[in-house]
Design a protein around this motif. Structure first.
Motif, short mmCIF file in Angstrom:
data_model
loop_
_atom_site.label_atom_id
_atom_site.label_comp_id
_atom_site.label_asym_id
_atom_site.label_seq_id
_atom_site.Cartn_x
_atom_site.Cartn_y
_atom_site.Cartn_z
N GLU A 124 0.83 -1.20 0.00
CA GLU A 124 0.00 0.00 0.00
C GLU A 124 0.87 1.25 0.00
OE1 GLU A 124 -3.80 1.88 2.45
OE2 GLU A 124 -2.51 0.40 3.41
N GLN A 125 1.96 1.21 0.77
CA GLN A 125 2.84 2.37 0.84
C GLN A 125 3.42 2.70 -0.53
OE1 GLN A 125 6.09 1.86 3.57
NE2 GLN A 125 6.93 3.90 3.25
N GLY A 126 3.88 1.65 -1.25
CA GLY A 126 4.42 1.88 -2.58
C GLY A 126 3.37 2.41 -3.53
N ALA A 127 2.14 1.88 -3.44
CA ALA A 127 1.06 2.34 -4.31
C ALA A 127 0.73 3.80 -4.03
CB ALA A 127 -0.18 1.46 -4.10
N LYS A 128 0.70 4.19 -2.76
CA LYS A 128 0.39 5.58 -2.41
C LYS A 128 1.46 6.53 -2.94
CE LYS A 128 -2.53 4.86 1.69
NZ LYS A 128 -2.63 4.98 3.15
N ALA A 129 2.72 6.10 -2.88
CA ALA A 129 3.80 6.95 -3.38
C ALA A 129 3.66 7.18 -4.89
CB ALA A 129 5.15 6.31 -3.06
N ILE A 130 3.30 6.12 -5.61
CA ILE A 130 3.11 6.26 -7.06
C ILE A 130 1.90 7.13 -7.35
CG2 ILE A 130 2.52 4.98 -9.16
CD1 ILE A 130 4.18 2.65 -8.01
N LEU A 131 0.80 6.90 -6.61
CA LEU A 131 -0.42 7.67 -6.83
C LEU A 131 -0.19 9.16 -6.57
CD1 LEU A 131 -3.41 7.61 -7.55
CD2 LEU A 131 -3.93 7.19 -5.14
N ALA A 132 0.65 9.48 -5.57
CA ALA A 132 0.93 10.89 -5.28
C ALA A 132 1.59 11.57 -6.48
CB ALA A 132 1.84 10.98 -4.05
N VAL A 134 1.14 10.66 -9.59
CA VAL A 134 0.09 10.80 -10.60
C VAL A 134 -0.76 12.02 -10.30
CG1 VAL A 134 -1.96 9.71 -11.60
CG2 VAL A 134 0.07 8.33 -11.12
N ARG A 135 -1.10 12.21 -9.03
CA ARG A 135 -1.91 13.38 -8.63
C ARG A 135 -1.19 14.69 -8.97
NH1 ARG A 135 -6.40 10.55 -8.18
NH2 ARG A 135 -6.74 9.43 -6.23
N ASN A 136 0.15 14.62 -9.02
CA ASN A 136 0.93 15.82 -9.34
C ASN A 136 1.16 15.99 -10.84
OD1 ASN A 136 1.23 16.75 -6.70
ND2 ASN A 136 3.01 15.43 -6.32
N GLY A 137 0.48 15.15 -11.65
CA GLY A 137 0.50 15.35 -13.09
C GLY A 137 1.29 14.35 -13.89
N GLN A 138 1.98 13.39 -13.24
CA GLN A 138 2.73 12.40 -14.00
C GLN A 138 1.80 11.29 -14.49
OE1 GLN A 138 6.35 10.82 -12.42
NE2 GLN A 138 6.87 12.69 -11.29
N SER A 139 2.21 10.65 -15.58
CA SER A 139 1.48 9.47 -16.04
C SER A 139 1.84 8.29 -15.14
CB SER A 139 1.86 9.13 -17.48
OG SER A 139 3.21 8.71 -17.54
N LEU A 140 1.03 7.24 -15.20
CA LEU A 140 1.32 6.05 -14.39
C LEU A 140 2.69 5.47 -14.75
CD1 LEU A 140 -1.88 3.83 -13.97
CD2 LEU A 140 -0.36 4.67 -12.19
N ALA A 141 3.00 5.44 -16.04
CA ALA A 141 4.28 4.88 -16.48
C ALA A 141 5.45 5.70 -15.92
CB ALA A 141 4.35 4.83 -18.00
N ALA A 142 5.33 7.01 -15.99
CA ALA A 142 6.40 7.87 -15.48
C ALA A 142 6.51 7.75 -13.97
CB ALA A 142 6.14 9.32 -15.89
N THR A 153 -8.25 8.92 -11.95
CA THR A 153 -7.43 7.83 -11.44
C THR A 153 -7.91 7.47 -10.05
OG1 THR A 153 -5.50 8.51 -12.73
CG2 THR A 153 -5.09 7.07 -10.84
N VAL A 154 -8.14 6.18 -9.80
CA VAL A 154 -8.62 5.72 -8.50
C VAL A 154 -7.60 4.78 -7.89
CG1 VAL A 154 -11.05 5.97 -9.11
CG2 VAL A 154 -9.90 3.80 -9.54
N GLY A 155 -7.64 4.68 -6.53
CA GLY A 155 -6.74 3.77 -5.84
C GLY A 155 -6.14 4.45 -4.62
N PRO A 156 -5.25 3.75 -3.90
CA PRO A 156 -4.96 2.34 -4.09
C PRO A 156 -6.13 1.46 -3.58
CG PRO A 156 -3.37 3.37 -2.58
CD PRO A 156 -4.43 4.35 -2.83
N LEU A 157 -6.41 0.39 -4.31
CA LEU A 157 -7.48 -0.54 -3.97
C LEU A 157 -6.90 -1.95 -3.94
CD1 LEU A 157 -9.89 1.07 -6.52
CD2 LEU A 157 -10.33 1.07 -4.06
N ARG A 158 -7.23 -2.69 -2.89
CA ARG A 158 -6.58 -3.97 -2.69
C ARG A 158 -7.36 -5.12 -3.32
NH1 ARG A 158 -4.10 -6.31 3.01
NH2 ARG A 158 -2.69 -7.83 2.04
N SER A 159 -6.62 -6.06 -3.95
CA SER A 159 -7.18 -7.33 -4.44
C SER A 159 -6.15 -8.41 -4.10
CB SER A 159 -7.40 -7.26 -5.95
OG SER A 159 -6.20 -7.56 -6.64
N PRO A 160 -6.47 -9.67 -4.37
CA PRO A 160 -5.48 -10.72 -4.09
C PRO A 160 -4.16 -10.54 -4.84
CG PRO A 160 -7.64 -11.70 -4.38
CD PRO A 160 -7.78 -10.25 -4.73
N LEU A 161 -4.17 -9.74 -5.91
CA LEU A 161 -2.95 -9.53 -6.69
C LEU A 161 -2.06 -8.43 -6.12
CD1 LEU A 161 -4.41 -9.73 -10.32
CD2 LEU A 161 -3.21 -11.52 -9.05
#
Length: 644
Positions: free
Chosen positions: A285-293, A295-303, A342-350
């Motif tokens: 979750e911590q890693g996902a939140k860092a990436i999402l932050a 994205v919120r600042n304007g980066q693409s998911l890939a970047a 963009t939504v998340g972070p959301l947890r699944s078995p993956l």
């Protein structure tokens, strides 16, 4: 669906995760019936070659799958024999993969990994191999494909289930695998280093004897090298070609059938919504939140994911399918978000999902009038397909009852034609000609047929053009009498003798250089007019700059130590190389170099593959694998003795 062997066998799991196992190869390469439970050449079809937990792999499955792999390889290398394929490890690699697939399924069942019927249905329906004329899934096309490869619906579903279990078990090994920055810097530097040296060519022809060999020498050489002069097996193909117009009395779809099909497929014509999504799954979750932050600042998911070892994937999916692949909560959020959100972070078995909604694709409901022409075309195609299937059954029954190809041709009003003795790639032996183009699609099937094989009906153009073919004459691969190839044998003898002398010359050069002599002086002492020394000054990156094979002397130079000299044999006795490495110039790679992040990501993926291989090894150890070496040896003997 899958094209497998050449890339798959580079490692136990292939490049990345190979999600389909050998049972699914049949869709790419027509194979013999894996359900065969008879006997072949004295080996019982039901004898077990390996026990994987509670699953048995029998001789019939191993043999048919090896045949599939061999035929695929021979499509790239027509002169490959079954004996060569086995000696190079082909059968062992096939058995390893069969064991791996069985072990993964056993482990999945043991730990509650369930693949639903709906998911398997969805995989089949989305496979373009089973599409009809309208581009949608066609029951008739599905049935025809399975009939052509000798698999039942239940057998194919079992293989597909196996591949989906593998995805569930091994995909997580790739998520989040990463290399340290220090290692990435060192790796980038190694890839950019430059090597300087020299390559000397010593052609066998320059060292070959001038005199012809004696009869005794030539006979002895030929006896020791007969396989090198073997003429590949040849087949005279007998065939009848016809088109759909030969199938009479195919009824047109009725109004009742059209309405019934519309009602049956009502879900297909209802209003629906699919979404184009970009998804990234993080392990924490911590890693996902860092990436999402980011994205919120304007980066693409890939970047935003750069340097983490993660990469996003693009999906085109409906809500129910997405919910099954992730879970209901992730699907709800993704399908209730507006376009561009963009939504998340959301947890699944993956793991933890971050999802961007790229597009919302709404399809309005369609009435019977809207789709009538489409349904009519589909039904007409199905009726034609049914007629083809019935015709195929009638033909097969006829052959089983003693009918001949000539009799079937007479009923169709068609002509029985014959080719000359054809090699496996379609060339007519000892001529510049090839078989007619219409036979090209069935050459891989012909290549495993014998003279007494029953004729086979094949669709060359689905629903339009058909062939019935068999092998009228079969000539096994064998070396010819020496008199027929004396000139070639003599040339090969000279090259071999020249190669021995060239190797001795290479040893003499290396001894002189290691003793302090200059390379040029060492070459002059041979008193031969050799090709000029090739000066090499090349960065390691040039080795992977294009898809061409790296010359072996250059490849050798990149594994040598500085100030060393080595020799290398050229293929087919054509000569030897002497390779001298004078200098290694390291690259100055900085941590902020943009390529360091790319190397780090790529290394992370490689690590993920190794993690997956270790998981597979652990799974096989837990499930337990017992090999029946006697049964395996019997299969090898029968395949090697089949004349191929």
């Amino acid at each position: 669906m899958i094209t497998l062997f050449r890339s798959f066998f580079q490692s136990k799991l292939g490049i990345g995760i190979t999600l389909a196992f050998l049972g699914l190869i049949a869709l790419a390469f027509a194979s013999s019936d894996v359900a065969n439970t008879g006997t072949f050449g004295g080996v019982a079809g039901g004898e077990t070659v390996a026990e994987v937990g509670g699953t048995s792999i029998d001789t019939a499955e191993l043999r048919s799958t090896v045949e599939t792999a061999y035929n695929n390889e021979r499509s790239q290398n027509p002169d490959l024999t079954m004996t060569q394929f086995i000696e190079e490890g082909g059968l062992e690699r096939v058995l390893d993969v069969l064991i791996q697939g069985a072990a993964l399924v056993e482990y999945g069942e043991k730990h509650g990994i369930v693949i639903s019927k709906r998911l398997i249905d969805s995989e089949i329906a989305s496979d373009s191999n089973f599409a009809g004329l309208d581009g949608n899934f066609s029951e008739a096309a599905y049935a025809s494909a399975l009939r052509q490869i000798g698999l039942s619906d239940s057998m194919y579903r079992a293989r597909l289930r196996q591949s989906l279990v593998a995805n569930q078990l091994l995909a997580p090994a790739f998520i989040g695998s990463a290399f340290s920055e220090n290692m990435a810097v060192r790796y980038a530097g190694a890839l950019r280093e430059t090597r300087k040296g020299k390559v000397v060519s010593l052609p066998s022809a320059l060292f070959a004897p001038d005199k012809d060999p004696t009869k005794k020498q030539l006979d002895e050489f030929y006896a020791s090298n007969r396989d090198r002069f073997t003429i590949p097996e040849r087949r005279v193909i007998r065939y009848v070609e016809f088109d759909a117009s030969s199938l009479k009395d195919i009824p047109a779809p009725t109004a009742a059938e059209i309405r019934a099909r519309y009602e049956r497929d009502a879900d297909q014509y209802r209003a629906s919504e699919s979404r184009s999504l970009t998804q990234l799954i993080a392990p924490t979750e911590q890693g996902a939140k860092a990436i999402l932050a980011k994205v919120r600042n304007g980066q693409s998911l890939a970047a935003a994911a750069e340097g983490t070892g993660l990469s996003p994937s693009d999906l085109e999916t409906e809500r129910a399918d997405y919910a099954e692949a992730s879970n209901a909560a992730v699907a709800k959020a993704a399908f209730e978000a507006a376009r561009g959100k963009t939504v998340g972070p959301l947890r699944s078995p993956l793991g933890w999902h971050i999802v961007t909604v790229d597009a919302i694709n709404s399809t309005p409901a369609r009435s019977l009038a809207d789709v009538r022409d489409e349904i009519v075309a589909t039904l007409a195609e199905e009726k034609k397909r049914e007629a083809v299937n019935q015709f195929a059954e009638d033909v097969e029954d006829g052959f089983a009852s003693g009918s001949t190809l000539a009799e079937v041709a007479s009923e169709l009003g068609a002509e029985v034609k014959r080719t000359g003795p054809a090699l496996s790639d379609g060339r007519i032996y000892n001529t510049p000609d090839s078989v007619p183009e219409i036979l090209n699609p069935v050459l891989s099937t012909v290549a495993v047929m014998e003279e007494d094989s029953d004729p086979i009906l094949a669709e060359v153009v689905p629903g339009e053009k058909f062939l019935i073919f068999d092998v009228a004459e079969f000539t096994s691969a064998a070396p010819p009498p020496i008199a027929d190839v004396k000139e070639q044998v003599t040339a090969a003898w000279r090259l071999e003798r020249g190669s021995v002398a060239a190797k001795a010359a290479a040893d003499k050069i290396m001894k002189a250089v290691r003793g302090g002599k200059d390379l040029d002086a060492a070459l002059r002492s041979l008193e031969k007019k050799l090709p000029p020394i090739e000066m090499v000054d090349i960065p390691r990156s040039a080795l992977t700059a294009n898809s061409e094979r790296v010359p072996p002397p250059i490849a050798l130079m990149f594994v040598m130590a500085k100030d060393t000299i080595k020799k290398l044999a050229a293929p087919l006795n054509v000569g030897w190389f002497v390779v001298q490495l004078d200098d290694i110039v390291p690259a100055d790679t900085k941590r902020d170099d943009p390529e360091v992040a790319t190397f780090r990501t790529n290394l992370g993926r490689g690590a993920g593959q190794e993690y997956a291989e270790q998981i597979d090894n652990a799974i096989e150890a837990e499930i337990g694998v017992t090999r029946n070496e006697n049964a395996i040896r019997a299969v090898i003997e029968q395949l090697s003795g089949s004349g191929r």
